[in-house]
Every structure is written in C-alpha cells, then in structure tokens.
Design a protein around this motif. Structure first.
Motif, PDB file in Angstrom:
ATOM      1  N   SER A  71      35.423  43.500  48.820  1.00  0.00           N
ATOM      2  CA  SER A  71      36.306  44.603  48.489  1.00  0.00           C
ATOM      3  C   SER A  71      37.689  44.017  48.235  1.00  0.00           C
ATOM      4  O   SER A  71      37.874  42.805  48.243  1.00  0.00           O
ATOM      5  N   GLY A  72      38.665  44.870  47.991  1.00  0.00           N
ATOM      6  CA  GLY A  72      40.013  44.390  47.729  1.00  0.00           C
ATOM      7  C   GLY A  72      40.986  45.544  47.651  1.00  0.00           C
ATOM      8  O   GLY A  72      40.648  46.690  47.960  1.00  0.00           O
ATOM      9  N   SER A  73      42.196  45.257  47.200  1.00  0.00           N
ATOM     10  CA  SER A  73      43.232  46.287  47.114  1.00  0.00           C
ATOM     11  C   SER A  73      43.311  46.934  45.749  1.00  0.00           C
ATOM     12  O   SER A  73      43.813  48.051  45.609  1.00  0.00           O
ATOM     13  N   GLY A  74      42.833  46.241  44.706  1.00  0.00           N
ATOM     14  CA  GLY A  74      42.905  46.786  43.356  1.00  0.00           C
ATOM     15  C   GLY A  74      41.886  46.135  42.449  1.00  0.00           C
ATOM     16  O   GLY A  74      41.398  45.029  42.715  1.00  0.00           O
ATOM     17  N   LEU A  75      41.560  46.841  41.353  1.00  0.00           N
ATOM     18  CA  LEU A  75      40.586  46.321  40.390  1.00  0.00           C
ATOM     19  C   LEU A  75      40.981  46.780  38.992  1.00  0.00           C
ATOM     20  O   LEU A  75      41.133  47.984  38.751  1.00  0.00           O
ATOM     21  N   THR A  76      41.151  45.826  38.085  1.00  0.00           N
ATOM     22  CA  THR A  76      41.416  46.140  36.684  1.00  0.00           C
ATOM     23  C   THR A  76      40.508  45.285  35.809  1.00  0.00           C
ATOM     24  O   THR A  76      40.060  44.207  36.221  1.00  0.00           O
ATOM     25  N   ALA A  77      40.255  45.762  34.604  1.00  0.00           N
ATOM     26  CA  ALA A  77      39.449  44.991  33.668  1.00  0.00           C
ATOM     27  C   ALA A  77      40.183  43.729  33.231  1.00  0.00           C
ATOM     28  O   ALA A  77      39.568  42.710  32.920  1.00  0.00           O
ATOM     29  N   GLU A  78      41.506  43.778  33.230  1.00  0.00           N
ATOM     30  CA  GLU A  78      42.304  42.635  32.773  1.00  0.00           C
ATOM     31  C   GLU A  78      42.298  41.486  33.765  1.00  0.00           C
ATOM     32  O   GLU A  78      42.104  40.324  33.382  1.00  0.00           O
ATOM     33  N   ARG A  79      42.483  41.781  35.063  1.00  0.00           N
ATOM     34  CA  ARG A  79      42.610  40.710  36.059  1.00  0.00           C
ATOM     35  C   ARG A  79      41.442  40.633  37.032  1.00  0.00           C
ATOM     36  O   ARG A  79      41.317  39.671  37.775  1.00  0.00           O
ATOM     37  N   GLY A  80      40.609  41.646  37.068  1.00  0.00           N
ATOM     38  CA  GLY A  80      39.528  41.652  38.041  1.00  0.00           C
ATOM     39  C   GLY A  80      39.992  42.179  39.381  1.00  0.00           C
ATOM     40  O   GLY A  80      40.902  43.006  39.465  1.00  0.00           O
ATOM     41  N   SER A 123      42.579  33.744  49.208  1.00  0.00           N
ATOM     42  CA  SER A 123      42.044  32.392  49.176  1.00  0.00           C
ATOM     43  C   SER A 123      40.653  32.327  49.798  1.00  0.00           C
ATOM     44  O   SER A 123      39.756  31.659  49.274  1.00  0.00           O
ATOM     45  N   VAL A 124      40.453  33.022  50.912  1.00  0.00           N
ATOM     46  CA  VAL A 124      39.126  33.038  51.538  1.00  0.00           C
ATOM     47  C   VAL A 124      38.121  33.786  50.658  1.00  0.00           C
ATOM     48  O   VAL A 124      36.968  33.358  50.501  1.00  0.00           O
ATOM     49  N   ASP A 125      38.540  34.888  50.057  1.00  0.00           N
ATOM     50  CA  ASP A 125      37.648  35.626  49.177  1.00  0.00           C
ATOM     51  C   ASP A 125      37.187  34.766  48.003  1.00  0.00           C
ATOM     52  O   ASP A 125      36.033  34.836  47.572  1.00  0.00           O
ATOM     53  N   ARG A 126      38.084  33.946  47.476  1.00  0.00           N
ATOM     54  CA  ARG A 126      37.687  33.045  46.383  1.00  0.00           C
ATOM     55  C   ARG A 126      36.643  32.039  46.844  1.00  0.00           C
ATOM     56  O   ARG A 126      35.731  31.677  46.099  1.00  0.00           O
ATOM     57  N   ALA A 127      36.768  31.580  48.089  1.00  0.00           N
ATOM     58  CA  ALA A 127      35.767  30.660  48.635  1.00  0.00           C
ATOM     59  C   ALA A 127      34.415  31.362  48.812  1.00  0.00           C
ATOM     60  O   ALA A 127      33.366  30.759  48.586  1.00  0.00           O
ATOM     61  N   LEU A 128      34.449  32.636  49.217  1.00  0.00           N
ATOM     62  CA  LEU A 128      33.205  33.408  49.330  1.00  0.00           C
ATOM     63  C   LEU A 128      32.526  33.555  47.974  1.00  0.00           C
ATOM     64  O   LEU A 128      31.300  33.457  47.860  1.00  0.00           O
ATOM     65  N   VAL A 129      33.315  33.773  46.939  1.00  0.00           N
ATOM     66  CA  VAL A 129      32.770  33.913  45.586  1.00  0.00           C
ATOM     67  C   VAL A 129      32.080  32.627  45.141  1.00  0.00           C
ATOM     68  O   VAL A 129      30.998  32.657  44.541  1.00  0.00           O
ATOM     69  N   GLN A 130      32.689  31.493  45.437  1.00  0.00           N
ATOM     70  CA  GLN A 130      32.121  30.218  45.027  1.00  0.00           C
ATOM     71  C   GLN A 130      30.776  29.938  45.682  1.00  0.00           C
ATOM     72  O   GLN A 130      29.975  29.161  45.163  1.00  0.00           O
ATOM     73  N   ALA A 131      30.512  30.585  46.807  1.00  0.00           N
ATOM     74  CA  ALA A 131      29.265  30.351  47.535  1.00  0.00           C
ATOM     75  C   ALA A 131      28.114  31.193  47.025  1.00  0.00           C
ATOM     76  O   ALA A 131      26.975  30.994  47.441  1.00  0.00           O
ATOM     77  N   ALA A 132      28.357  32.148  46.123  1.00  0.00           N
ATOM     78  CA  ALA A 132      27.349  33.139  45.754  1.00  0.00           C
ATOM     79  C   ALA A 132      26.920  33.023  44.304  1.00  0.00           C
ATOM     80  O   ALA A 132      27.725  32.703  43.421  1.00  0.00           O
ATOM     81  N   THR A 136      41.594  37.668  43.259  1.00  0.00           N
ATOM     82  CA  THR A 136      40.513  37.068  44.041  1.00  0.00           C
ATOM     83  C   THR A 136      39.288  36.778  43.196  1.00  0.00           C
ATOM     84  O   THR A 136      38.686  35.716  43.319  1.00  0.00           O
ATOM     85  N   VAL A 137      38.893  37.720  42.337  1.00  0.00           N
ATOM     86  CA  VAL A 137      37.711  37.527  41.497  1.00  0.00           C
ATOM     87  C   VAL A 137      38.058  37.929  40.061  1.00  0.00           C
ATOM     88  O   VAL A 137      38.262  39.112  39.788  1.00  0.00           O
ATOM     89  N   PRO A 138      38.120  36.990  39.124  1.00  0.00           N
ATOM     90  CA  PRO A 138      38.344  37.377  37.732  1.00  0.00           C
ATOM     91  C   PRO A 138      37.171  38.199  37.214  1.00  0.00           C
ATOM     92  O   PRO A 138      36.041  38.093  37.713  1.00  0.00           O
ATOM     93  N   THR A 139      37.430  39.015  36.229  1.00  0.00           N
ATOM     94  CA  THR A 139      36.415  39.951  35.740  1.00  0.00           C
ATOM     95  C   THR A 139      35.139  39.247  35.301  1.00  0.00           C
ATOM     96  O   THR A 139      34.036  39.754  35.526  1.00  0.00           O
ATOM     97  N   ASP A 140      35.261  38.082  34.684  1.00  0.00           N
ATOM     98  CA  ASP A 140      34.058  37.428  34.165  1.00  0.00           C
ATOM     99  C   ASP A 140      33.151  36.874  35.257  1.00  0.00           C
ATOM    100  O   ASP A 140      32.031  36.438  34.970  1.00  0.00           O
ATOM    101  N   LEU A 141      33.593  36.892  36.514  1.00  0.00           N
ATOM    102  CA  LEU A 141      32.747  36.451  37.618  1.00  0.00           C
ATOM    103  C   LEU A 141      32.155  37.622  38.400  1.00  0.00           C
ATOM    104  O   LEU A 141      31.381  37.408  39.336  1.00  0.00           O
TER     105      LEU A 141
END
Length: 328
Positions: free
Chosen positions: A172-181, A191-200, A220-225
């Motif tokens: 989850s997160g604080s915001g979500l846009t198509a431009e930035r994810g 930073s921790v959320d980015r590490a979680l993404v890399q594991a999945a 934390t997560v770009p849209t393309d991921l």
C-alpha cells in the motif's frame, strides 16, 4: 448543522488526517456527498485545502503522512472490501511479501485462513494479525522500528530482504498516479518498499479511491512494475478517478475493483460457494480492467484466476467494460 460549522469540521478533519474521502466527510458531518463536495470547493477557493479524486487533502500538492490512529479510521469500509478481494489472489502454499499499512493489515487478517502460506513482512501489525494462524509461517525482517506505522525500516530491513524471491508483493502507500506509480511520504518506508518489490515476481498494489491521483514525495513502485491494482468502486461523479484508472490500465496495470458488480453474487461453485476462477468475497465480485500488454508475470498465474487481454476473444465487450469504468 450550518454551512460554516460543516466547513470548519471538514477543515479540522483534513488537518488532522492529511487526506479524507468525501464519503467519510459526509458520514461525519451527516449530510450528502453533494453538499460536502460543495463545501470542499468553497474551502479550496479560500486556499485552505486541495481537492483530490473523491476527497480533500492538505494544500500544497504533496500530502503529509498520517499516523496509524488517523489512518485506521479512514475509508474503513473500502479497505475491508479491498482486502476481501485481494485475498482471492493468494493461493495455498505460496510465499509472499506484505508491506506495512492499514489496508495490508486488513489483508493479513484474511490470509490467516490460507494453508501452507509463507508471509515475509516488515510490519508488526501484519505479523500480529497472523500470529495465531497455525498453517501460516511468518518471517519478519530486521530493522529499526518506526512507531508511527509499526514498521521495521532502515538498512537492517533492506539487507534481510537481499536474495529473497517470492511470488507476489502486496503493498500500500500514500498515493498512486499513472505518471509516477505508488508513492509514500516517508523516505525510510519507501526504501524498504522498493526492496520488497525487488523480491517479488508480481507486485499487487492495494489502494482505495482516495489515493488515486494523489502524489507524495517518495516513489516506491513505478507504474511499469505494478502488475495489479486492487481498489474500490470510484464515486459516481468522480470522472477524474475513472480517467486515472484508465491511464493505469493503458500502461499495463491489471485493475480489480471491489464492489464493481454492485454486490452481485457471481458464479457459484459446488455447494453454492464462489468459484475459484471468479472469487466473490464479502458479497463483492471482482471486475478486472483488461491488461493491454505483457507484465513481469502473467496476471493470475498460479492462482487459477482467468484474465483476458484487451485485444483477445471479444474486444468490443472489453472496450465497453473500460468505458463503463470511466463513467463510474
């Protein structure tokens, strides 16, 4: 309640929480969403707050992060619906990572019933929700406790995730846009959320309608991921939310909307229960916005769930479904 009293209360709620949905404001001030929307426009004209998709936020473009006590009382019905739906994307015996947040905490409560599951998390709240689940193994990261959201952050948390590989990450997160994810207001959490993404292999974002179109400081997560977004039904008059969802779908994000069928029962399996191919939880049915392009892993892989690309099988019907979502 007079208009001046309503607007003062609305302003106090936004200042206390950072962001509040129109639904929640209408419930608290005991009036219609139409009236609340008019009040929010008036307050925005005075520069006291900013309107966002289906809600209001502090002025200045970037919302600040609310503490756990405030977040836990925001959009509670929506978070419950999202958690019900997201649990249907987890299969027996999977290994997943679950990030911190009040929505992921709701998800964890439902994952306690999934046998053979392994959950890696940096959230004390997620771990607590699964503590008494006999058939679920919980693995916690290291790190430094961040008290505002009961999460472990810092280099210790990130290092403990190195070399890890799981099927899905639920964030989850604080915001979500198509431009930035997906984005959040805290650098350590991001930073921790980015590490979680890399594991999945797949990334599933849980975000209620108040977060759509909201941009915060740290990506934390770009849209393309992002493989899939699980959200709730946009407000009837919130055209901007529908546009944001369409933009996400156009970039390859599979979108599942809780309550999209209006509480329909959906297909039934043996004994009258929901089928595995189209799960219905909490009286809500899944609706997927088609996936236009390839993702890191095919949506629904390993879950028995079926998705259809925009240009496959019945393109006219699929385009109609997207148009219907935009109208909502």
């Amino acid at each position: 309640m007079f208009a001046a009293e309503r607007r003062q209360l609305i302003l106090e709620m936004v200042r206390a929480n950072g962001a509040v949905s129109l639904r929640e404001l209408a419930r608290v001030v005991q009036t219609s969403e139409v009236t609340v929307r008019r009040d929010v426009r008036a307050l925005e004209a005075e520069g006291l707050l900013d309107r966002r998709h289906g809600g209001a936020v502090l002025p200045g473009g970037f919302t600040r992060e609310s503490g756990f006590p405030q977040k836990s009382h925001l959009a509670t019905a929506e978070k419950t619906a999202i958690a019900d739906l997201a649990a249907g994307f987890v299969a027996e015996g999977e290994a997943i990572v679950v990030g911190a947040g009040t929505t992921t905490q709701e998800l964890a409560r439902r994952l306690a019933r999934v046998p053979g599951l392994t959950v890696v998390t940096n959230s004390l709240l997620v771990a607590q929700a699964l503590a008494h689940a006999n058939r679920v193994e919980v693995v916690m990261t290291g790190g430094t406790l961040r008290g505002s959201n009961y999460a472990l952050v810092g280099s210790g948390a990130e290092q403990s995730l190195q070399g890890l590989r799981v099927s899905k990450a639920f964030l989850s997160g604080s915001g979500l846009t198509a431009e930035r994810g997906l984005s959040t207001s805290n650098m350590l959490s991001a930073s921790v959320d980015r590490a979680l993404v890399q594991a999945a292999a797949e990334v599933v974002v849980l975000a209620d309608h108040t977060k759509l179109g909201t941009d915060t400081m740290f990506q934390t997560v770009p849209t393309d991921l992002i493989t899939r977004l699980v959200t709730d039904e946009p407000l009837a008059h919130d055209d901007r939310a529908g546009t944001e969802l369409q933009a996400l779908a156009d970039q390859g994000v599979q979108i599942a909307v809780a309550g999209a069928s209006g509480g329909g029962s959906g297909p039934k399996g043996p004994g009258g229960g929901p089928t595995a191919a189209d799960p219905v939880t909490g009286g809500r049915q899944r609706r997927d916005v088609p996936l236009p392009g390839p993702r890191r892993q095919a949506p629904g892989a390993g879950t028995g769930m079926r998705t259809t690309a925009l240009n496959e099988q019945n393109p006219g019907a699929e385009r109609a479904r997207v148009a219907d979502l935009r109208r909502r």
